[in-house]
Design a protein around this motif. Structure first.
Motif, PDB file in Angstrom:
ATOM      1  N   PRO A 109     -57.199   5.260  93.666  1.00  0.00           N
ATOM      2  CA  PRO A 109     -58.461   5.193  92.916  1.00  0.00           C
ATOM      3  C   PRO A 109     -59.537   4.394  93.650  1.00  0.00           C
ATOM      4  N   LEU A 110     -59.129   3.453  94.489  1.00  0.00           N
ATOM      5  CA  LEU A 110     -60.102   2.707  95.283  1.00  0.00           C
ATOM      6  C   LEU A 110     -60.771   3.619  96.314  1.00  0.00           C
ATOM      7  N   LEU A 111     -60.085   4.702  96.659  1.00  0.00           N
ATOM      8  CA  LEU A 111     -60.629   5.682  97.590  1.00  0.00           C
ATOM      9  C   LEU A 111     -61.339   6.822  96.854  1.00  0.00           C
ATOM     10  N   GLY A 112     -61.384   6.740  95.522  1.00  0.00           N
ATOM     11  CA  GLY A 112     -62.035   7.775  94.727  1.00  0.00           C
ATOM     12  C   GLY A 112     -61.267   9.080  94.658  1.00  0.00           C
ATOM     13  N   ALA A 113     -59.961   9.037  94.910  1.00  0.00           N
ATOM     14  CA  ALA A 113     -59.169  10.256  95.030  1.00  0.00           C
ATOM     15  C   ALA A 113     -58.506  10.705  93.739  1.00  0.00           C
ATOM     16  N   LEU A 114     -58.651   9.967  92.651  1.00  0.00           N
ATOM     17  CA  LEU A 114     -57.928  10.315  91.427  1.00  0.00           C
ATOM     18  C   LEU A 114     -58.837  10.775  90.290  1.00  0.00           C
ATOM     19  N   GLU A 115     -60.047  11.157  90.619  1.00  0.00           N
ATOM     20  CA  GLU A 115     -60.975  11.629  89.593  1.00  0.00           C
ATOM     21  C   GLU A 115     -60.439  12.917  88.970  1.00  0.00           C
ATOM     22  N   GLY A 116     -60.211  12.885  87.659  1.00  0.00           N
ATOM     23  CA  GLY A 116     -59.726  14.058  86.942  1.00  0.00           C
ATOM     24  C   GLY A 116     -58.289  14.432  87.246  1.00  0.00           C
ATOM     25  N   LYS A 117     -57.546  13.539  87.854  1.00  0.00           N
ATOM     26  CA  LYS A 117     -56.166  13.824  88.255  1.00  0.00           C
ATOM     27  C   LYS A 117     -55.166  13.082  87.369  1.00  0.00           C
ATOM     28  N   VAL A 118     -54.003  13.676  87.216  1.00  0.00           N
ATOM     29  CA  VAL A 118     -52.882  13.044  86.527  1.00  0.00           C
ATOM     30  C   VAL A 118     -52.270  12.027  87.479  1.00  0.00           C
ATOM     31  N   VAL A 119     -51.922  10.865  86.949  1.00  0.00           N
ATOM     32  CA  VAL A 119     -51.298   9.819  87.762  1.00  0.00           C
ATOM     33  C   VAL A 119     -49.995   9.426  87.097  1.00  0.00           C
ATOM     34  N   ILE A 120     -48.905   9.508  87.853  1.00  0.00           N
ATOM     35  CA  ILE A 120     -47.615   9.057  87.351  1.00  0.00           C
ATOM     36  C   ILE A 120     -47.101   8.003  88.310  1.00  0.00           C
TER      37      ILE A 120
END
Length: 140
Positions: A96-107
């Motif tokens: 998320p610090l790299l902006g890579a989880l926008e709108g993504k599921v995180v497990i």
């Protein structure tokens, strides 16, 4: 691959801003649901290094380069068919610090601390306490 500026910003943030991960999760766009329109979920597995699985083929350390791993994950997560990531604590903190989880599921994966092939590896306790890790609402 992460560019030099992006890599150095990430390292500096991790070293100097203990609240950055929580803030990045609070600000990110979350997916509206767990399953995609096809009724499935396509996750990128990014927890191998946490339990010492660094080899690929004959190269025993191919997955040990953290910068390269993060760069490949950012690229993979940009693909529209990728719904999210299953990752170890360090990975789900840095993406998320790299902006890579926008709108993504995180497990968040709570890996064992065992060694590959050891007879007692399944008896290992989890490697971290999620209650002190990522905000409760960070994972879909």
């Amino acid at each position: 691959m992460l560019g030099d500026d992006q890599w150095h910003r990430l390292l500096a943030t991790r070293a100097t801003d203990p609240h950055a991960v929580r803030q990045a999760y609070a600000a990110r766009a979350r997916p509206g649901r767990l399953l995609n329109d096809r009724g499935t979920i396509f996750l990128i597995a990014a927890d191998h290094a946490a339990h010492g699985a660094l080899a690929c083929g004959t190269d025993l350390m191919t997955m040990a380069d953290r910068r390269s791993l993060l760069g490949r994950l950012v690229e993979a997560l940009e693909h529209p068919d990728v719904d999210g990531v299953l990752g170890s604590p360090d990975i789900v903190e840095e993406l998320p610090l790299l902006g890579a989880l926008e709108g993504k599921v995180v497990i968040d994966s709570m890996n064992r601390n065992g060694f590959d092939g050891a007879t007692w590896t399944m008896e290992q306790r989890a490697g971290h306490d999620q209650r002190t890790h990522v905000p409760e609402d960070a994972v879909v």
